[in-house]
Design a protein around this motif. Structure first.
Motif, PDB file in Angstrom:
ATOM      1  N   THR A 199     -12.878  -2.950   7.942  1.00 36.53           N
ATOM      2  CA  THR A 199     -11.780  -2.290   8.621  1.00 36.53           C
ATOM      3  C   THR A 199     -12.152  -2.438  10.319  1.00 36.53           C
ATOM      4  O   THR A 199     -13.204  -2.497  10.516  1.00 36.53           O
TER       5      THR A 199
ATOM      6  N   THR B 126      -6.812  -0.086  13.268  1.00 34.24           N
ATOM      7  CA  THR B 126      -6.152   0.254  12.417  1.00 34.24           C
ATOM      8  C   THR B 126      -5.867  -0.320  11.213  1.00 34.24           C
ATOM      9  O   THR B 126      -4.813   0.185  10.433  1.00 34.24           O
ATOM     10  N   TYR B 127      -6.472  -1.324  10.777  1.00 37.04           N
ATOM     11  CA  TYR B 127      -6.282  -2.116   9.849  1.00 37.04           C
ATOM     12  C   TYR B 127      -7.346  -2.415   8.743  1.00 37.04           C
ATOM     13  O   TYR B 127      -8.387  -2.492   9.362  1.00 37.04           O
TER      14      TYR B 127
ATOM     15  N   TYR C  82      -8.715  -4.709   6.001  1.00 41.42           N
ATOM     16  CA  TYR C  82      -8.414  -6.021   5.150  1.00 41.42           C
ATOM     17  C   TYR C  82      -9.599  -6.096   3.871  1.00 41.42           C
ATOM     18  O   TYR C  82     -10.413  -5.521   3.839  1.00 41.42           O
TER      19      TYR C  82
ATOM     20  N   GLN D 249      -3.666  -6.915   3.708  1.00 41.30           N
ATOM     21  CA  GLN D 249      -4.104  -6.239   5.015  1.00 41.30           C
ATOM     22  C   GLN D 249      -3.192  -4.888   4.714  1.00 41.30           C
ATOM     23  O   GLN D 249      -2.100  -4.788   4.216  1.00 41.30           O
ATOM     24  N   HIS D 250      -3.642  -3.712   5.327  1.00 45.11           N
ATOM     25  CA  HIS D 250      -3.276  -2.302   5.112  1.00 45.11           C
ATOM     26  C   HIS D 250      -3.462  -1.725   6.389  1.00 45.11           C
ATOM     27  O   HIS D 250      -4.514  -1.546   7.033  1.00 45.11           O
ATOM     28  N   GLU D 251      -2.154  -1.289   6.951  1.00 43.81           N
ATOM     29  CA  GLU D 251      -2.380  -0.495   8.226  1.00 43.81           C
ATOM     30  C   GLU D 251      -2.812   1.044   8.032  1.00 43.81           C
ATOM     31  O   GLU D 251      -2.209   1.628   7.093  1.00 43.81           O
TER      32      GLU D 251
ATOM     33  N   SER E 210       1.785  -2.801   4.866  1.00 43.79           N
ATOM     34  CA  SER E 210       0.808  -3.246   3.961  1.00 43.79           C
ATOM     35  C   SER E 210       1.129  -4.373   3.054  1.00 43.79           C
ATOM     36  O   SER E 210       2.565  -4.534   2.622  1.00 43.79           O
TER      37      SER E 210
END
Length: 307
Positions: A83, A86-87, A89, A99-101, A110
């Motif tokens: 992390t 704000t992402y 991985y 990748q996820h916001e 995402s």
């Protein structure tokens, strides 16, 4: 009595303030967005329709096919997350990178940053893993190069984007700490090792150029499954087995009978016009030869000599 009125007044004042606050909260546009609880292809409990959809299938991983260092294949099936800001991985070796916001935006991103494709090779060494064909990014697809670093534990330590849509990921693992752990030659089959030896000898003797040598190495690595093949595959047309081919003795007999009937018809036509013919067959060609005499068909007087 005065004290009683004072206490009642304070209670009413508190009740009014509390009621106004509740009304404001209920009437306001308050929204709670939960953090994503799925990581695309890596969550087997999520319905298939809700998962991130890959563009391609990850390249196969098989120790028997000598596709890279066999000791690294034990990472297959595992995932490592990191992390940053704000992402979040998540790297799944030999599978994909996502990748996820984690922000509370309604359209938090995402996506897939790459799917396992091939190795990067330089100077007889595996220098990285390429994860390609990720989500669309403008006119291209996202891709990620994974750099392997020696460490006491296996973990994802850094993710960056050195150029648009191209990411760099640093993965630490004790599996690459041995000096020979990332050598290419030992992972090849005996046959491919001999081909590499022959290429080395040819370059040493000046029989091929450096470019030719590199092309031979590329072919060897592609045959080993280390690199994605760039060769153009040409599919030769298959010989059709239809009714016109002699695929059986019966068919051959039928065709022979048809040819015989055609010959008899031609004989009758020649006889009808009084044209002699020789039915003897040549031993070399075995074809019917016709000798046309100095005669003409009935009704045809031939060419008229005007001289």
């Amino acid at each position: 009595m005065y004290c009683l009125y004072k206490d009642i007044f304070h209670l009413l004042q508190f009740w009014i303030i509390f009621t106004c606050f509740i009304n404001y909260v209920l009437s306001g546009k308050m929204k709670i967005v939960e953090e994503p609880n799925t990581f695309g292809l890596n969550n087997p409990f999520l319905a298939q329709g809700s998962r991130l959809q890959p563009k391609v299938t990850p390249a196969p991983v098989s120790v028997s096919l000598s596709e890279g260092p066999a000791h690294l294949h034990r990472l297959a099936g595992k995932c490592f997350s990191l992390t940053e800001s704000t992402y979040k991985y998540e790297f799944c070796p030999f599978h994909n990178i996502t990748q996820h916001e984690l922000s509370f935006r309604w359209n938090a991103y995402s996506g897939i940053l790459g799917i396992w494709q091939e190795w990067e090779i330089a100077n007889n060494t595996f220098t990285g893993m390429w994860m390609r064909d990720g989500d669309t990014c403008g006119t291209r697809n996202r891709e990620t190069k994974v750099i392997l670093i020696c460490s006491a534990t296996s973990k994802l330590v850094q993710v960056s984007e050195p150029s648009t849509c191209v990411y760099s990921l640093t993965f630490e693992t004790p599996l690459v700490c041995h000096p020979h752990s990332l050598l290419v030659y030992p992972t090849l089959t005996k046959k491919l090792q001999r081909e590499w030896d022959d290429a080395e000898q040819a370059r040493y003797e000046g029989l091929i150029t450096d470019q030719g040598y590199n092309n031979l190495l590329r072919d060897i690595f592609e045959d080993a499954g280390l690199l994605k093949s760039q060769r153009i595959k040409v599919t030769l047309p298959e010989v059709a087995t239809n009714s016109e081919t002699h695929n059986s003795l019966q068919k051959c007999t039928e065709d022979f009978q048809k040819q015989r009937e055609e010959i008899e018809r031609l004989h009758a036509l020649l006889a009808q016009h009084n044209i002699p013919f020789d039915s003897r067959q040549s031993e070399s060609s075995r074809t019917l030869s016709t000798t046309v005499k100095d005669q003409h068909l009935r009704g045809d007087n031939g060419l008229v000599d005007t001289q």
